[in-house]
Motif scaffolding. Structure first.
Motif, PDB file in Angstrom:
ATOM      1  N   ALA A  89       0.836  -1.200   0.000  1.00  0.00           N
ATOM      2  CA  ALA A  89       0.000   0.000   0.000  1.00  0.00           C
ATOM      3  C   ALA A  89       0.875   1.255   0.000  1.00  0.00           C
ATOM      4  O   ALA A  89       0.618   2.200  -0.757  1.00  0.00           O
ATOM      5  N   GLU A  90       1.903   1.245   0.818  1.00  0.00           N
ATOM      6  CA  GLU A  90       2.800   2.401   0.914  1.00  0.00           C
ATOM      7  C   GLU A  90       3.555   2.630  -0.390  1.00  0.00           C
ATOM      8  O   GLU A  90       3.614   3.752  -0.893  1.00  0.00           O
ATOM      9  N   ILE A  91       4.109   1.592  -0.954  1.00  0.00           N
ATOM     10  CA  ILE A  91       4.905   1.709  -2.181  1.00  0.00           C
ATOM     11  C   ILE A  91       4.060   2.187  -3.354  1.00  0.00           C
ATOM     12  O   ILE A  91       4.495   3.015  -4.150  1.00  0.00           O
ATOM     13  N   ASN A  92       2.834   1.659  -3.471  1.00  0.00           N
ATOM     14  CA  ASN A  92       1.994   1.956  -4.631  1.00  0.00           C
ATOM     15  C   ASN A  92       0.911   2.988  -4.357  1.00  0.00           C
ATOM     16  O   ASN A  92       0.050   3.218  -5.206  1.00  0.00           O
ATOM     17  N   GLY A  93       0.934   3.597  -3.166  1.00  0.00           N
ATOM     18  CA  GLY A  93      -0.054   4.613  -2.851  1.00  0.00           C
ATOM     19  C   GLY A  93      -1.478   4.075  -2.831  1.00  0.00           C
ATOM     20  O   GLY A  93      -2.409   4.747  -3.257  1.00  0.00           O
ATOM     21  N   THR A 109      -0.614  -4.139 -12.104  1.00  0.00           N
ATOM     22  CA  THR A 109      -0.901  -5.566 -12.224  1.00  0.00           C
ATOM     23  C   THR A 109       0.290  -6.332 -12.795  1.00  0.00           C
ATOM     24  O   THR A 109       0.598  -7.437 -12.350  1.00  0.00           O
ATOM     25  N   LEU A 110       0.942  -5.732 -13.782  1.00  0.00           N
ATOM     26  CA  LEU A 110       2.087  -6.391 -14.413  1.00  0.00           C
ATOM     27  C   LEU A 110       3.362  -6.275 -13.581  1.00  0.00           C
ATOM     28  O   LEU A 110       4.369  -6.915 -13.894  1.00  0.00           O
ATOM     29  N   GLY A 111       3.328  -5.437 -12.542  1.00  0.00           N
ATOM     30  CA  GLY A 111       4.491  -5.285 -11.680  1.00  0.00           C
ATOM     31  C   GLY A 111       5.596  -4.472 -12.317  1.00  0.00           C
ATOM     32  O   GLY A 111       6.776  -4.696 -12.052  1.00  0.00           O
ATOM     33  N   ILE A 112       5.225  -3.532 -13.189  1.00  0.00           N
ATOM     34  CA  ILE A 112       6.214  -2.680 -13.849  1.00  0.00           C
ATOM     35  C   ILE A 112       5.803  -1.226 -13.677  1.00  0.00           C
ATOM     36  O   ILE A 112       4.669  -0.924 -13.315  1.00  0.00           O
ATOM     37  N   SER A 113       6.729  -0.322 -13.958  1.00  0.00           N
ATOM     38  CA  SER A 113       6.419   1.108 -13.867  1.00  0.00           C
ATOM     39  C   SER A 113       5.619   1.530 -15.099  1.00  0.00           C
ATOM     40  O   SER A 113       5.602   0.834 -16.116  1.00  0.00           O
ATOM     41  N   ARG A 114       4.983   2.695 -14.995  1.00  0.00           N
ATOM     42  CA  ARG A 114       4.248   3.215 -16.163  1.00  0.00           C
ATOM     43  C   ARG A 114       5.216   3.453 -17.316  1.00  0.00           C
ATOM     44  O   ARG A 114       4.881   3.203 -18.472  1.00  0.00           O
ATOM     45  N   THR A 117      -2.162 -10.875  -4.917  1.00  0.00           N
ATOM     46  CA  THR A 117      -3.597 -10.878  -4.636  1.00  0.00           C
ATOM     47  C   THR A 117      -4.111  -9.456  -4.453  1.00  0.00           C
ATOM     48  O   THR A 117      -5.184  -9.105  -4.958  1.00  0.00           O
ATOM     49  N   ILE A 118      -3.359  -8.622  -3.765  1.00  0.00           N
ATOM     50  CA  ILE A 118      -3.764  -7.222  -3.569  1.00  0.00           C
ATOM     51  C   ILE A 118      -3.860  -6.505  -4.915  1.00  0.00           C
ATOM     52  O   ILE A 118      -4.850  -5.830  -5.209  1.00  0.00           O
ATOM     53  N   LEU A 119      -2.831  -6.674  -5.736  1.00  0.00           N
ATOM     54  CA  LEU A 119      -2.789  -5.954  -7.011  1.00  0.00           C
ATOM     55  C   LEU A 119      -3.847  -6.442  -7.994  1.00  0.00           C
ATOM     56  O   LEU A 119      -4.454  -5.647  -8.706  1.00  0.00           O
ATOM     57  N   VAL A 120      -4.075  -7.739  -8.033  1.00  0.00           N
ATOM     58  CA  VAL A 120      -5.032  -8.286  -8.992  1.00  0.00           C
ATOM     59  C   VAL A 120      -6.465  -8.061  -8.548  1.00  0.00           C
ATOM     60  O   VAL A 120      -7.324  -7.691  -9.335  1.00  0.00           O
ATOM     61  N   SER A 121      -6.746  -8.259  -7.263  1.00  0.00           N
ATOM     62  CA  SER A 121      -8.132  -8.160  -6.800  1.00  0.00           C
ATOM     63  C   SER A 121      -8.592  -6.712  -6.693  1.00  0.00           C
ATOM     64  O   SER A 121      -9.729  -6.395  -7.030  1.00  0.00           O
ATOM     65  N   GLY A 122      -7.737  -5.849  -6.183  1.00  0.00           N
ATOM     66  CA  GLY A 122      -8.118  -4.451  -6.006  1.00  0.00           C
ATOM     67  C   GLY A 122      -9.209  -4.238  -4.969  1.00  0.00           C
ATOM     68  O   GLY A 122      -9.826  -3.183  -4.928  1.00  0.00           O
ATOM     69  N   LYS A 123      -9.446  -5.230  -4.123  1.00  0.00           N
ATOM     70  CA  LYS A 123     -10.516  -5.148  -3.120  1.00  0.00           C
ATOM     71  C   LYS A 123      -9.982  -4.601  -1.798  1.00  0.00           C
ATOM     72  O   LYS A 123      -8.835  -4.843  -1.450  1.00  0.00           O
TER      73      LYS A 123
END
Length: 180
Positions: A58-62, A158-163, A95-101
């Motif tokens: 959460a901290e890393i990805n805001g 989701t892909l684990g890469i930067s924009r 799971t956090i990144l894919v679900s987004g819940k």
């Protein structure tokens, strides 16, 4: 920054005797030996570690803080973890990144859990058969774009890469997106 090397004292002694590890360095680092049991031997740590990994994500990805239901923590505590703590970390983050819940339950983790004892399904292996790495990457990006309706921030996460890395890949594969 401390780096942990997975080598036992016996391994290092053998390396010294084979002259593949410097003896003077061995005596410098051989001050304290720490025995850290595998994650499967300390299941009571799993909820704390899962919470830590979720908070860091959460901290890393805001992202907002993710909660875990009791059945989710129960599910996580029952897994075998042949990949040890890194496997737990990857499962929680994926799971956090894919679900987004905001609250994850056992079914969310179950959907993302990579089972080690199950053979790859024929449909999964045949869909990748004959594809190059570039083709697989291209297909994965297209699927993520479709799943997230062109939202590049979510696709990159989701892909684990930067924009920026996503933009480079979009250009590489000549993929045009009307970001929503």
């Amino acid at each position: 920054d401390i780096r942990v090397v997975s080598a036992t004292n016996a391994d290092l002694r053998k390396m010294v005797s084979e002259r593949t590890f410097r003896e003077d360095l061995f005596y410098r680092i051989n001050l304290i030996t720490v025995k850290l049991p595998a994650l499967r031997e300390r299941r009571e740590d799993i909820p704390l570690l899962a919470r830590h990994f979720a908070d860091r994500q959460a901290e890393i990805n805001g992202l907002p803080r993710t909660e875990f239901s009791a059945d989710a923590l129960n599910f996580l505590s029952r897994l075998p973890y042949p990949g040890n703590i890194r496997e737990l970390k990857n499962l929680v983050e994926r799971t956090i990144l894919v679900s987004g819940k905001p609250t994850l339950d056992a079914s969310d983790f179950d959907a993302q859990y990579l089972r080690h004892d199950e053979p790859v399904k024929a449909s999964e292996s045949s869909s990748l058969a004959g594809m190059t790495l570039d083709e697989i990457e291209h297909q994965t990006i297209l699927q993520a774009l479709d799943r997230h309706k062109g939202n590049l921030s979510q696709v990159a996460m989701t892909l684990g890469i930067s924009r920026a890395a996503l933009y480079r890949r979009l250009e590489k594969f000549n993929i045009t997106v009307n970001e929503k």
